[in-house]
Design an enzyme around this catalytic site. Sequence first.
Site, PDB file in Angstrom:
ATOM      1  N   SER A 229       1.582  -7.645   1.955  1.00 17.01           N
ATOM      2  CA  SER A 229       0.623  -6.645   2.420  1.00 17.01           C
ATOM      3  C   SER A 229      -0.434  -6.402   1.344  1.00 17.01           C
ATOM      4  O   SER A 229      -1.121  -7.338   0.939  1.00 17.01           O
ATOM      5  CB  SER A 229       1.358  -5.370   2.822  1.00 17.01           C
ATOM      6  OG  SER A 229       0.495  -4.501   3.545  1.00 17.01           O
ATOM      7  N   GLN A 230      -0.588  -5.177   0.849  1.00 15.85           N
ATOM      8  CA  GLN A 230      -1.514  -4.976  -0.260  1.00 15.85           C
ATOM      9  C   GLN A 230      -1.165  -5.902  -1.423  1.00 15.85           C
ATOM     10  O   GLN A 230      -2.050  -6.474  -2.074  1.00 15.85           O
ATOM     11  CB  GLN A 230      -1.482  -3.531  -0.740  1.00 15.85           C
ATOM     12  CG  GLN A 230      -2.347  -3.268  -1.969  1.00 15.85           C
ATOM     13  CD  GLN A 230      -2.191  -1.850  -2.494  1.00 15.85           C
ATOM     14  OE1 GLN A 230      -3.053  -1.018  -2.278  1.00 15.85           O
ATOM     15  NE2 GLN A 230      -1.084  -1.568  -3.166  1.00 15.85           N
TER      16      GLN A 230
ATOM     17  N   TYR B 166       0.820  -1.212   0.000  1.00 16.99           N
ATOM     18  CA  TYR B 166       0.000   0.000   0.000  1.00 16.99           C
ATOM     19  C   TYR B 166       0.855   1.263   0.000  1.00 16.99           C
ATOM     20  O   TYR B 166       1.737   1.440   0.838  1.00 16.99           O
ATOM     21  CB  TYR B 166      -0.880  -0.014   1.241  1.00 16.99           C
ATOM     22  CG  TYR B 166      -2.009   0.985   1.275  1.00 16.99           C
ATOM     23  CD1 TYR B 166      -3.207   0.715   0.645  1.00 16.99           C
ATOM     24  CD2 TYR B 166      -1.891   2.171   1.988  1.00 16.99           C
ATOM     25  CE1 TYR B 166      -4.271   1.603   0.708  1.00 16.99           C
ATOM     26  CE2 TYR B 166      -2.941   3.071   2.060  1.00 16.99           C
ATOM     27  CZ  TYR B 166      -4.134   2.783   1.410  1.00 16.99           C
ATOM     28  OH  TYR B 166      -5.177   3.671   1.479  1.00 16.99           O
TER      29      TYR B 166
ATOM     30  N   ASP C  34       0.954  -8.495  14.257  1.00 17.24           N
ATOM     31  CA  ASP C  34       0.676  -7.604  13.136  1.00 17.24           C
ATOM     32  C   ASP C  34      -0.628  -6.848  13.380  1.00 17.24           C
ATOM     33  O   ASP C  34      -1.716  -7.419  13.315  1.00 17.24           O
ATOM     34  CB  ASP C  34       0.581  -8.429  11.843  1.00 17.24           C
ATOM     35  CG  ASP C  34       0.489  -7.577  10.591  1.00 17.24           C
ATOM     36  OD1 ASP C  34       0.265  -6.361  10.705  1.00 17.24           O
ATOM     37  OD2 ASP C  34       0.645  -8.145   9.491  1.00 17.24           O
TER      38      ASP C  34
ATOM     39  N   HIS D 139       4.050  -6.032  11.239  1.00 21.05           N
ATOM     40  CA  HIS D 139       3.719  -6.145   9.826  1.00 21.05           C
ATOM     41  C   HIS D 139       4.933  -6.427   8.936  1.00 21.05           C
ATOM     42  O   HIS D 139       4.766  -6.753   7.765  1.00 21.05           O
ATOM     43  CB  HIS D 139       2.991  -4.878   9.361  1.00 21.05           C
ATOM     44  CG  HIS D 139       2.295  -5.025   8.053  1.00 21.05           C
ATOM     45  ND1 HIS D 139       1.429  -6.072   7.781  1.00 21.05           N
ATOM     46  CD2 HIS D 139       2.337  -4.269   6.917  1.00 21.05           C
ATOM     47  CE1 HIS D 139       0.968  -5.945   6.549  1.00 21.05           C
ATOM     48  NE2 HIS D 139       1.504  -4.881   5.995  1.00 21.05           N
TER      49      HIS D 139
END
Length: 322
Positions: free
Chosen positions: A187-188, A92, A273, A303
């Site tokens: 992640s994203q 992201y 996370d 994360h």
Amino acid sequence: MALFDLPLDELREYRSESVEPEDFDSFWSKTLQEAREHDLDARFEPVDTGLSTVQVYDVTFSGFGGHPVKGWLRLPAGASEPLPLVVEFIGYGGGRGLPHENLLWASTGRAHFMMDTRGQGSAWGGGGGTPDPVGAAPAYPGFMTRGIDVPENYYYRRVLTDAVRAVEAARSHPLTDAARTVALGASQGGGITIAVGGLVPDLVAVAPDVPFLCDFPRAATLTDRHPYREIGLYLKTHRGRTEDALRTLSYFDGVHFAARGRAPALFSAALEDQTCPPSTVFAAFNAWAHDEKAIEVYDFNDHEGGGPFHEVAKLDWLRSHA
């Protein structure tokens, strides 16, 4: 923060309460059909980087709406026959970066395609170069609520369509082997990977790390860390819109894409996370349809997940797939 989510034994059994739309498959079939009405028009321009071991191509292809989307294709220097292909999606706020970055996968002898994320690339890293020309209704700053009024307008409809087209563009290059295509990202990028794994039927493997965009009903109420927090802050102002927002988000929930996953998968989760809580990751992992699946768990990490240690795990795992 130390452990804040479910205990690990409960995570392994957890199932999301996200409600799958009845027209989920037809929505995505129509979306991709409309995208494919535009010529893919994949163009690969060599870049002079000064690197001696990797050849880099500046890529442009047509994504959602025929909009131009950028990417990098990196090949081992001197490649002369089709190579296993790794298609990577970005976290992201990040963009494709600079051509000399992200050399790991090309260094393994594979072709590496990295898709730029439309409208992003200004929060970290070396930047991006793909605009998002589509406007949207009022939204909270960020990307999570852009077009959240209806599924057809939602920002991630465009991004996920771009991602499927990115696989098609990467496969169109003569030095990539379409039959040995892997999708991965963190992640994203992990959330996009899960979606691609549900929308592209013939991948040989997927590897989503600490994935975002999963189990929206739980994520939006469990963590107050961005980007999920954007949803709550939008609804804090737009009172009474919760049901509508969750309906839109359900068309983009990794849990529902995972139920259509048709490739072996290696997930990763971090138990501290707060950005992508472990229960939301396990929701997608537990829903993943293919029998061959595994998840690496990093007990005391946030994360960042497994970081370089998980890269070792992926390198080892992918040897038997591509």
